[in-house]
Design a protein around this motif. Structure first.
Motif, PDB file in Angstrom:
ATOM      1  N   ALA A 139      30.276 -12.737 -61.760  1.00  0.00           N
ATOM      2  CA  ALA A 139      30.502 -12.305 -60.378  1.00  0.00           C
ATOM      3  C   ALA A 139      30.945 -13.477 -59.515  1.00  0.00           C
ATOM      4  CB  ALA A 139      29.240 -11.659 -59.810  1.00  0.00           C
ATOM      5  N   THR A 140      30.325 -14.624 -59.714  1.00  0.00           N
ATOM      6  CA  THR A 140      30.691 -15.829 -58.952  1.00  0.00           C
ATOM      7  C   THR A 140      32.144 -16.211 -59.230  1.00  0.00           C
ATOM      8  OG1 THR A 140      28.406 -16.605 -58.924  1.00  0.00           O
ATOM      9  CG2 THR A 140      30.130 -18.260 -58.558  1.00  0.00           C
ATOM     10  N   ASN A 141      32.554 -16.163 -60.495  1.00  0.00           N
ATOM     11  CA  ASN A 141      33.944 -16.483 -60.841  1.00  0.00           C
ATOM     12  C   ASN A 141      34.920 -15.531 -60.166  1.00  0.00           C
ATOM     13  OD1 ASN A 141      33.171 -18.619 -62.460  1.00  0.00           O
ATOM     14  ND2 ASN A 141      33.178 -17.407 -64.335  1.00  0.00           N
ATOM     15  N   GLU A 142      34.598 -14.245 -60.180  1.00  0.00           N
ATOM     16  CA  GLU A 142      35.492 -13.263 -59.551  1.00  0.00           C
ATOM     17  C   GLU A 142      35.495 -13.406 -58.033  1.00  0.00           C
ATOM     18  OE1 GLU A 142      37.670 -11.628 -61.174  1.00  0.00           O
ATOM     19  OE2 GLU A 142      36.845 -12.111 -63.138  1.00  0.00           O
ATOM     20  N   HIS A 143      34.346 -13.757 -57.479  1.00  0.00           N
ATOM     21  CA  HIS A 143      34.283 -13.977 -56.033  1.00  0.00           C
ATOM     22  C   HIS A 143      35.171 -15.159 -55.647  1.00  0.00           C
ATOM     23  CE1 HIS A 143      32.613 -15.378 -52.190  1.00  0.00           C
ATOM     24  NE2 HIS A 143      32.624 -14.085 -51.940  1.00  0.00           N
ATOM     25  N   GLN A 144      35.169 -16.197 -56.456  1.00  0.00           N
ATOM     26  CA  GLN A 144      36.030 -17.360 -56.175  1.00  0.00           C
ATOM     27  C   GLN A 144      37.503 -16.956 -56.241  1.00  0.00           C
ATOM     28  OE1 GLN A 144      35.168 -20.317 -54.927  1.00  0.00           O
ATOM     29  NE2 GLN A 144      37.358 -20.680 -54.760  1.00  0.00           N
ATOM     30  N   ARG A 145      37.870 -16.128 -57.209  1.00  0.00           N
ATOM     31  CA  ARG A 145      39.256 -15.633 -57.288  1.00  0.00           C
ATOM     32  C   ARG A 145      39.609 -14.845 -56.023  1.00  0.00           C
ATOM     33  NH1 ARG A 145      37.637 -14.830 -62.754  1.00  0.00           N
ATOM     34  NH2 ARG A 145      38.841 -16.155 -64.137  1.00  0.00           N
ATOM     35  N   MET A 146      38.671 -13.988 -55.595  1.00  0.00           N
ATOM     36  CA  MET A 146      38.910 -13.222 -54.366  1.00  0.00           C
ATOM     37  C   MET A 146      39.093 -14.153 -53.174  1.00  0.00           C
ATOM     38  SD  MET A 146      36.611  -9.785 -54.166  1.00  0.00           S
ATOM     39  CE  MET A 146      35.079 -10.529 -54.663  1.00  0.00           C
ATOM     40  N   LYS A 147      38.242 -15.155 -53.053  1.00  0.00           N
ATOM     41  CA  LYS A 147      38.324 -16.080 -51.922  1.00  0.00           C
ATOM     42  C   LYS A 147      39.694 -16.750 -51.888  1.00  0.00           C
ATOM     43  CE  LYS A 147      36.441 -20.301 -50.002  1.00  0.00           C
ATOM     44  NZ  LYS A 147      37.344 -21.363 -50.413  1.00  0.00           N
TER      45      LYS A 147
END
Length: 152
Positions: free
Chosen positions: A120-128
């Motif tokens: 989830a953290t990795n995907e959140h970083q991509r979103m950011k």
């Protein structure tokens, strides 16, 4: 009707671009003071709401944008260059937003629901990263839309 279209167009811009400003500039840094897991669940609870508002804003922006172009210029063919540039950037923003939701947002939500905070953290970083790009495009589009006619 034209005044209503302009007002709705500006309000929809405020929702989308202002929401990205708030998320990136105010909320994200403020969340540094809470635990990483709490941050993820806060995003999990807020992003779907914001994304729903953005889809509404996108519909309003495209609808009012075409209406304004038709009323002001008699159609896109007669519109000045800054309007074409604004529409191009708006198209890129819309596509990028759809890609964010279909890719990293969907994977972020699923990772959290499956108890995978690292994913989830990795995907959140991509979103950011993608939202930062979209925010930059949104600022440029707003400047072009509001000041383009006065740039010489």
């Amino acid at each position: 009707m034209y005044a209503t279209a302009i007002s709705l167009h500006v309000l929809a811009t405020l929702v989308w671009v202002g929401g990205m400003f708030f998320a990136l500039i105010a909320l994200k840094p403020g969340l540094a003071e809470i635990s990483p897991d709490d941050r993820l669940f806060l995003w999990h609870g807020t992003l779907p709401r914001f994304f729903a508002w953005v889809w509404g804003a996108i519909a309003i922006l495209w609808g009012t944008g075409w209406y304004i172009i038709e009323k002001l210029y008699g159609g896109l063919y007669a519109a000045p260059g800054h309007v074409h540039l604004m529409m191009t950037l708006a198209g890129l923003m819309t596509i990028l937003f759809a890609l964010i939701q279909a890719g990293p947002m969907r994977r972020f939500m699923k990772a959290l629901e499956n108890g995978q905070p690292a994913a989830a953290t990795n995907e959140h970083q991509r979103m950011k990263t993608l939202i930062t790009i979209n925010f930059t495009l949104g600022i440029a589009t707003t400047i072009i839309g509001t000041a383009g006619a006065y740039m010489g």
